[in-house]
Design a protein around this motif. Sequence first.
Motif, short mmCIF file in Angstrom:
data_model
loop_
_atom_site.label_atom_id
_atom_site.label_comp_id
_atom_site.label_asym_id
_atom_site.label_seq_id
_atom_site.Cartn_x
_atom_site.Cartn_y
_atom_site.Cartn_z
N SER A 136 -11.83 -38.72 -50.57
CA SER A 136 -11.29 -39.95 -50.01
C SER A 136 -12.35 -40.69 -49.21
CB SER A 136 -10.10 -39.62 -49.10
OG SER A 136 -10.53 -38.94 -47.94
N GLY A 137 -12.21 -42.02 -49.16
CA GLY A 137 -13.16 -42.83 -48.39
C GLY A 137 -13.15 -42.47 -46.93
N GLN A 138 -11.97 -42.09 -46.39
CA GLN A 138 -11.90 -41.72 -44.99
C GLN A 138 -12.73 -40.46 -44.72
OE1 GLN A 138 -7.96 -40.82 -43.57
NE2 GLN A 138 -8.53 -41.03 -41.43
N LEU A 139 -12.69 -39.50 -45.64
CA LEU A 139 -13.49 -38.29 -45.47
C LEU A 139 -14.96 -38.61 -45.56
CD1 LEU A 139 -13.68 -35.22 -45.19
CD2 LEU A 139 -13.48 -35.05 -47.66
N GLN A 140 -15.36 -39.48 -46.47
CA GLN A 140 -16.75 -39.86 -46.62
C GLN A 140 -17.29 -40.52 -45.36
OE1 GLN A 140 -17.37 -42.30 -50.05
NE2 GLN A 140 -16.68 -40.76 -51.49
N GLU A 141 -16.51 -41.44 -44.78
CA GLU A 141 -17.01 -42.27 -43.69
C GLU A 141 -16.81 -41.62 -42.33
OE1 GLU A 141 -16.80 -46.97 -42.33
OE2 GLU A 141 -15.77 -46.25 -44.12
N ILE A 142 -15.79 -40.77 -42.18
CA ILE A 142 -15.47 -40.20 -40.87
C ILE A 142 -15.62 -38.69 -40.85
CG2 ILE A 142 -13.66 -39.98 -39.13
CD1 ILE A 142 -12.50 -42.61 -40.09
N GLY A 143 -14.96 -38.01 -41.81
CA GLY A 143 -14.91 -36.55 -41.76
C GLY A 143 -16.26 -35.88 -41.88
N LEU A 144 -17.07 -36.27 -42.87
CA LEU A 144 -18.36 -35.62 -43.08
C LEU A 144 -19.34 -35.86 -41.93
CD1 LEU A 144 -19.02 -35.92 -46.90
CD2 LEU A 144 -18.51 -33.89 -45.58
N PRO A 145 -19.49 -37.10 -41.43
CA PRO A 145 -20.38 -37.28 -40.27
C PRO A 145 -19.97 -36.45 -39.07
CG PRO A 145 -19.94 -39.39 -41.29
CD PRO A 145 -19.02 -38.40 -41.95
N ILE A 146 -18.65 -36.37 -38.80
CA ILE A 146 -18.19 -35.58 -37.65
C ILE A 146 -18.48 -34.11 -37.87
CG2 ILE A 146 -16.14 -34.82 -36.40
CD1 ILE A 146 -14.99 -37.60 -36.77
N ALA A 147 -18.18 -33.60 -39.07
CA ALA A 147 -18.43 -32.19 -39.36
C ALA A 147 -19.92 -31.88 -39.31
CB ALA A 147 -17.87 -31.83 -40.73
#
Length: 357
Positions: A136-147
């Motif tokens: 998902s775009g949300q995971l690409q833009e938010i989840g991965l950078p945070i992780a």
Amino acid sequence: MATLHATPLRLGGLSWLVPVRAALVSLVGAGVLFFLVAIDLAVGDFPIPVGDVVRTLFGGGDEGQRFVVMELRLPQTAVAVTVGASLGLAGALTQTLARNPLASPDILGVTDGAAFGAVLVIVVAGGSGYGGGLVSGQLQEIGLPIAAFIGALGTALLLYLLSWRRGLDMQRLVLVGIGLGATLTAATAYLLVNARIQDAASAQVWLSGSLSARGWEHGRPVLITLAVLVPLSLLLIRSLNAMLLGDDAARGLGVRLQLTQLGVLIAAVGLTSVAVAAVGPLEFVALVVPQVALRLCGASRPPILASMVAGAVLVVGADVITRAVLPFALPAGIVTAAVGAPYLIWLLVRANRRRTA
């Protein structure tokens, strides 16, 4: 007072001495970078003359050229520029702090920590293709950078604690970092072995450091991080210059060592984590470019601006090589590793000769 070697730069109540040679190197590097960007935007399934690419960037060109350049190719090239600048700056900060040319985020394990955090999200979330657009775009833009940031920060804090011996032991820092990097690499391999075959395959491609199919959603977090951490890095320059004289001398000059080290840690971790989250680990960029910029500028420490420009040049150049020079598809991270690995061997051989001399 200005000299032949440096000129003052004032911004409000702040001022810096800007080395003339470093400024010239940065300007020439920016020109080389623009040329490589134009080539990167020109090559592909629908080749466009470089002159037309330049005209398109400045508002010219026909509708088809504007679509190909601005919509299809520019996002990936922009990601390459911002990621290269981030890694170059992160390497310059860590090498200056540790006073060691080997102290880059990938050698110290920070890159491996960021990669572990990002792969953990890919595997646990069950995405079957980060680069293929199925996450998902949300995971690409938010989840991965945070992780990635959490993984890099946790690694950096552990590195800091294990390297502490009545102060930060720089030689111990490098040795502990190498050990942490190996441990995290093994942990990442464990995740891949136990993941679904689709997730493991896509994560392995991502771990090679691929710029393919990168869009604005990947580059936006990197650009925001640069906008925040570049000013912080500029504020740390004076303290870092004083620390080159040694910890005791820096304290005598009024430098808050712990605060400066924490600031460098936050900046390097933030820059590395968003870069890794955007394209995967681009090996040896943060190791090579600060030392190249150091020698080109003739400075006493890796220059910040020149390192950023050199990092962008290397990553965009790697993208050009993978897209236009090689007859087969290859992740850009393999190209940067092919450049950086011999350089690392040269550094180790040179350090060994100095010890035995």
